[in-house]
Design an enzyme around this catalytic site. Structure first.
Site, short mmCIF file in Angstrom:
data_model
loop_
_atom_site.label_atom_id
_atom_site.label_comp_id
_atom_site.label_asym_id
_atom_site.label_seq_id
_atom_site.Cartn_x
_atom_site.Cartn_y
_atom_site.Cartn_z
N CYS A 133 0.68 -1.16 0.09
CA CYS A 133 0.03 0.09 -0.03
C CYS A 133 0.86 1.23 0.00
O CYS A 133 2.05 1.34 0.65
CB CYS A 133 -0.75 0.20 1.24
SG CYS A 133 -2.26 -1.04 1.30
N GLY A 220 -2.55 -15.27 -10.28
CA GLY A 220 -2.92 -16.30 -11.14
C GLY A 220 -1.71 -17.18 -11.57
O GLY A 220 -0.45 -17.01 -11.24
N THR A 270 -6.40 -16.69 -6.53
CA THR A 270 -7.20 -16.72 -7.96
C THR A 270 -7.74 -18.30 -8.35
O THR A 270 -8.92 -18.20 -8.70
CB THR A 270 -6.34 -16.39 -8.95
OG1 THR A 270 -5.74 -14.90 -8.62
CG2 THR A 270 -7.08 -16.07 -10.13
C1 LIG Z 1 -9.42 -10.32 -6.21
C2 LIG Z 1 -8.05 -10.35 -5.27
C3 LIG Z 1 -8.32 -9.31 -4.25
C4 LIG Z 1 -7.11 -9.39 -3.38
N1 LIG Z 1 -7.26 -8.75 -2.33
C5 LIG Z 1 -6.21 -8.88 -1.33
C6 LIG Z 1 -6.12 -8.00 -0.22
O1 LIG Z 1 -7.34 -7.46 0.16
N2 LIG Z 1 -5.11 -8.06 0.86
C7 LIG Z 1 -4.17 -8.98 0.20
O2 LIG Z 1 -2.95 -8.85 1.01
N3 LIG Z 1 -3.87 -9.62 -0.75
C8 LIG Z 1 -5.17 -9.62 -1.94
N4 LIG Z 1 -4.89 -10.29 -3.03
C9 LIG Z 1 -3.60 -10.76 -3.25
C10 LIG Z 1 -3.88 -12.30 -2.99
O3 LIG Z 1 -3.95 -12.59 -1.64
C11 LIG Z 1 -2.52 -13.06 -3.49
O4 LIG Z 1 -1.56 -12.55 -2.82
C12 LIG Z 1 -2.34 -12.94 -5.06
O5 LIG Z 1 -3.57 -12.89 -5.59
C13 LIG Z 1 -1.25 -13.94 -5.46
O6 LIG Z 1 -1.92 -15.32 -5.59
P1 LIG Z 1 -2.76 -16.02 -6.46
O7 LIG Z 1 -1.78 -16.22 -7.79
O8 LIG Z 1 -3.15 -17.62 -5.85
O9 LIG Z 1 -3.91 -15.43 -6.56
C14 LIG Z 1 -6.12 -10.20 -3.79
C15 LIG Z 1 -6.06 -10.99 -4.79
C16 LIG Z 1 -7.14 -10.80 -5.62
C17 LIG Z 1 -7.13 -11.76 -7.17
#
Ligand SMILES: Cc1cc2nc3c(=O)[nH]c(=O)nc-3n(C[C@H](O)[C@H](O)[C@H](O)COP(=O)(O)O)c2cc1C
Ligand SMILES: Cc1cc2nc3c(=O)[nH]c(=O)nc-3n(C[C@H](O)[C@H](O)[C@H](O)COP(=O)(O)OP(=O)(O)OC[C@H]3O[C@@H](n4cnc5c(N)ncnc54)[C@H](O)[C@@H]3O)c2cc1C
Ligand SMILES: Cc1cc2nc3c(=O)[nH]c(=O)nc-3n(C[C@H](O)[C@H](O)[C@H](O)COP(=O)(O)OP(=O)(O)OC[C@H]3O[C@@H](n4cnc5c(N)ncnc54)[C@H](O)[C@@H]3O)c2cc1C
Ligand SMILES: Cc1cc2nc3c(=O)[nH]c(=O)nc-3n(C[C@H](O)[C@H](O)[C@H](O)COP(=O)(O)O)c2cc1C
Ligand code: FES
Ligand code: FES
Lengths: 305, 259, 305, 259
Positions: A133, A220, A270
């Protein structure tokens, strides 16, 4: 099936029944899966990112698909930490979920205040600090890219709570190990890696930038190689620091790869959009793998060669 | 509402409708579903496209079926599914027309459809027929006559007025061209609409101007379809946002900040 | 077909006949495409990365596929700058190619020496500095993540050559705009963005890390959203600095998106592995698009909204 | 060597061979090709898998064809291609057996194949027959009898010795079990081999120990197949590397640092 030993120690005295968690922002508040799966079975669930005040989030469009990935610019919409404690935590306790409260703020003070409000809340098992952030006091670059800023946030939170603290690393830091070391030195119990990477999507024909926020976070399968590399680097340089691996984990193979490069646990993100049972499926697969290979989750950690 | 389940269904049939549309029938159980609800569909194509695609249920009897318009890669792949191919289907999802308004014998309705928006509306017209409601008046618009899939079926169960922008069928112009007349022809009727957002905005505005209630079946890009990604927002009247997948897709048009 | 105006000015007095180039390391030395396509038609070709001494590169395995992308750890195998000047440049001149010599080194002095050897070489039209290399004088972090180090390299090369200088940005810099600004301030004529992002691939079953080098650079469609974002950021903050867009460009749509976010030209990389005519196809598509839309390449630049 | 061209070819037929193998015939022109050369193949599945897959030509007459063993996602998709499906094919690529050694009426050969490595060797055996060379002696090994695709065809054109590790066909053991005997049976013969790298290493070692020349058709993960990615290295004897796609795949085994 036999019950292999899946328990993992993620630092700060927290032992998870198994290493499969759900990632913040991809699993709501953990209450949206009634009838889909039993959240008590999972190693843990990370809440949607919580701020001091509730937030509506960004206007549409908030999401766009990319090659083997997606961009999101939800704008950290959330009910606020107080409503979370009041309304969500009791329901999560009833469901016997292991809850990691993911929090974010734009100043060290607000991080501290979030920690204060969550400290001692029955049913919250750890804090995950989202440092991707903008650091308003320092010109708007993310906390997460700056070891000093990350250290300061960690220290402030450490001084405020006895909950285990996980700092969620930004993949945009040039030197993830330096950031992780600053977290460790300032009292973090673990780091989780990685958060999304900022990206952009444009309609070629019209030139329209798809997300209202202009940029969004890439997640993803597309980012899995980057996540594996960062987890590996941090684990290799700081083997004493527990790492929670995140990024593109959809299948049990992905989870095992993440454990092998050094993660003690993983978060499914994701992938839960594609299949709401993704985390449970990864867990089932891991159990079967450990049975077949006569191994435990702990023994897989750091075995890549 | 019953919780969504991810089920694997085989394609039973895939039939072309008009130039650019497909009706795909599936073998399997879509759950307890009503018109306006939808499913998230994906085939066995791995990580690209990554996300499943939202599709309104066109019917569940005799078989779960959807009407697909090809607009991009996901719909292209879905539309190419051959009998026997497996799709994963997350269903049932969202709020039905019947969750946003009463659908009963006393329901008098004007249905306003744009293009592929016909899918949930065809089914709600059937539901209305099923409960013995007055035969709806339906206004169905497209760019050309090729953009009016399933118009024949709609004509069987409603009084159907067609509009096309190029005049190739029905009245030349958009649905709004004949909407006031339709509202006059059905005094007090509720308006049920689905189609491109600008169309629905115009329909809601006219309906409200005429003092009618209007239920719109919304669209938005979706990642999850079941309320966890927080991606599918539309602006709410008075500030904040509605989530199309969980607050909708069927909502009272007054709840929306149309723009 | 009509001949739309595709010429672009990429700074330092260099005008390219069109904005479609091939990316370093994905097109050999530009001599491997005889019979496949005429290199003179392209906007330009970036040579394989050149070092002072020839290099054999890394042992196998050097490549691994990932979701919508690939990792490479070629180890910068190359014939060395002298052999390039002696053997490759004359052949490229014969083919009337526009040649950008991509160079890399691990010290400012070696960058300067590379520039010296290429300065005045007939048939070399610009230098592209690959700064995604460890800065041996500064503890091994990449030059490319540090504005100061990038500025120093740029300055040293600027003082040595009159050739147009492109600095190739590393996506691993926390603040790409700061790096780009340092390049601009020190005499760069353009920046190209982006280079690959370090990633890793592991065999879940055996735990084997696939690349002998352990980590490799991620390229391909997976990284396009990140590339678009970085090009957009740099162009928005430094509109006077020409940007060459690189990352996941496979189709004419990808190229148009890149121009729209602010790139004056693009480089086709990994896509050439999938189709050796990828760059020519993108060029043909761009020509058709500009005819159909009655526009020029220049007019597309920066039109995303 | 003629420059490679990327051509689109339709699948003419796809026939199962043994449990895990497919022979796919294509409609189109593979260019001027000889045994040992290969093509990069990809279907219409977009960006995942991203890269085309290298496959030796099994034959080009009457139609270009390949023998495929399913080992991962790319080969799974290729093996699933149905007649009429389009593949993109970059061909011809690499150095043929005939580029690494003379193939003439006087060529006496021992052919050593492991599993799917049979593909280029079957064709080189045919080529040898075509120029009137002595009928080759072929040693063909697999883990079980299911791992010996196209053994029948090989038996028609060579004197075929089979080995399986589980003894389910031929001599129990690996090809090296019978290799010395084979070399003795064909004094002075050149060895042509293709198969898993450890097998080829062992074959080369025995061949060299017996004072024979050995030509190996190498394998390596490839991105481009035509010499520009520099990905496909194998260690060269005496230091440095060879590029399988452009220095090979067919090379004199003495050029390789086997390990
Ligand atoms: C729609 C969405 C919302 C997310 N919101 C947050 C959040 O509020 N806080 C946070 O630390 N990470 C947030 N993330 C990040 C995920 O926790 C994660 O670190 C990131 O998506 C990578 O993992 P993945 O490839 O398995 O999705 C968000 C990811 C997505 C896709
Ligand atoms: C509740 C709901 C019900 C739907 N019912 C149907 C239906 O019955 N039949 C049907 O053919 N389509 C329906 N849609 C629209 C359908 O989901 C989209 O057309 C599809 O997701 C596009 O995927 P794609 O990969 O083909 O196109 P993409 O390449 O993803 O996008 C192509 C274009 O469509 C736009 N788009 C993408 N996703 C959506 C979306 N979810 N809604 C609107 N526009 C979008 C994109 O911005 C882009 O301009 C419905 C959408 C929702 C939200
Ligand atoms: C010149 C050449 C000719 C070939 N001829 C044939 C043939 O005629 N028939 C046939 O079935 N296969 C052949 N191969 C091997 C074939 O290319 C690989 O099996 C295929 O690329 C694997 O793709 P995949 O997506 O199925 O597996 P992946 O998921 O990519 O990989 C599965 C496993 O195979 C290994 N692998 C991946 N690529 C290669 C490769 N290029 N060579 C060796 N191992 C690899 C991986 O490391 C992994 O362990 C040839 C390879 C080369 C280099
Ligand atoms: C196999 C391979 C080799 C590369 N070698 C170089 C190099 O020598 N110098 C350099 O600056 N970039 C090199 N790159 C990076 C590309 O030029 C390009 O920046 C990157 O691949 C992103 O573009 P793409 O997604 O279109 O491939 C290489 C990339 C690949 C895939
Ligand atoms: S689509 Fe995910 S919350 Fe609506
Ligand atoms: S496969 Fe690319 S150089 Fe050989």
């Amino acid at each position: 099936m036999a019950r292999p030993d899946l328990e993992v120690d993620v630092g700060g005295g927290l032992r998870l029944a198994n290493p499969v968690l759900t990632a913040s922002g991809t699993f709501g508040y953990g209450l949206e899966h009634d009838g889909i799966g039993d959240v008590a079975e999972l190693g843990g669930i990370c809440s949607k990112g919580l701020s001091l005040a509730p937030r509506e989030g960004n206007p549409p469009e908030r999401i766009a698909e990319t090659a083997a990935g997606m961009l999101n610019a939800i704008g950290l919409a959330n009910v606020g930490v107080d409503a979370f404690v009041r309304e969500k935590v009791p329901a999560l306790r009833e469901r016997r979920a292991t809850v990691i409260a993911n929090v974010f703020a734009t100043s060290v003070e607000d991080f501290r205040e979030l920690a204060r409000r969550l400290d001692g809340v029955e049913g919250v098992h750890a804090l995950e600090l989202n440092v991707s952030c903008p650091n308003v006091a320092h010109g708007g670059l993310e906390f997460g890219v700056d070891p000093k800023a990350c250290g300061a946030v960690t220290r402030a939170v450490r001084d405020t709570t006895r909950l285990p603290i996980w700092v969620k690393l930004s993949p945009e830091a040039s030197d993830s190990v330096a950031v992780a070391r600053a977290c460790l030195d300032n009292g973090a119990d673990a780091v989780s890696a990685i958060n999304t990477i900022r990206g952009m999507s444009v309609d070629a024909r019209t030139g329209r930038i798809r997300l209202a926020n202009r940029t969004g976070g890439l997640s993803g399968p597309a980012i899995k190689p980057i996540a594996l590399r960062i987890v590996w680097e941090v684990h290799r340089k700081l083997p004493e620091l527990p790492v929670i691996g995140i990024g593109g984990i959809s299948t049990v193979e992905d989870a095992i790869e993440m454990l092998r490069v050094g993660a003690r646990a993983v978060q499914v993100g994701t992938a839960s959009f594609v299949d709401p049972r993704a985390a449970w499926n990864v867990l089932d697969g891991l159990r079967a793998f450990c049975v077949a290979q006569r191994t435990t989750a702990r023994e897989l950690v750091g075995t890549a060669w | 509402m019953s919780p969504p389940r991810l089920v694997t269904m085989k394609v039973a049939s895939n039939r072309r409708v008009g130039d650019a549309y497909r009706v795909i029938e599936l073998d399997g159980d879509a759950g307890v579903v009503r018109s306006g609800q939808f499913a998230m569909l994906k085939g066995a194509w791995g990580v690209a496209p990554l996300l499943p695609r939202p599709m309104s249920w066109l019917a569940v009897e005799p078989r779960p079926s959807v009407l697909i318009k090809v607009v991009g890669e996901g719909t292209r792949l879905l539309a190419a599914a051959a009998p026997g191919d497996e799709l994963t289907v997350l269903t049932p999802l969202g709020r039905a027309f019947a969750d946003a308004t009463e659908i009963g014998p006393a329901t008098r309705s004007v249905i306003v459809a744009g293009g592929v928006g016909i899918a949930p509306l065809l089914w709600v017209a059937e539901e209305l027929g099923g409960v013995g409601a007055e035969r709806p008046l339906a206004v169905y618009g497209g760019r050309t006559r090729a953009d009016l899939p399933l118009a024949e079926r709609m004509a069987e169960i409603t009084e159907l007025w067609v509009t096309t922008e190029d005049g190739s069928a029905g009245t030349k112009g958009r649905v709004t061209e004949v909407l006031d007349a339709a509202l006059d022809a059905r005094p007090g009727a509720i308006v049920l609409t689905c189609g491109p957002t600008p169309m629905m905005a115009a329909v809601a505005q006219r309906a409200h101007a005429a003092g009618r209630r209007c239920i719109a079946a919304l669209e938005a890009p979706m990642a999850c379809g079941y309320g966890v990604c927080l991606g599918c927002v539309v602006p709410r009247a008075g500030g904040g946002f509605l989530y199309v997948c969980s607050d909708g897709p069927c909502v009272d048009a007054r709840e929306i900040e149309w723009r």
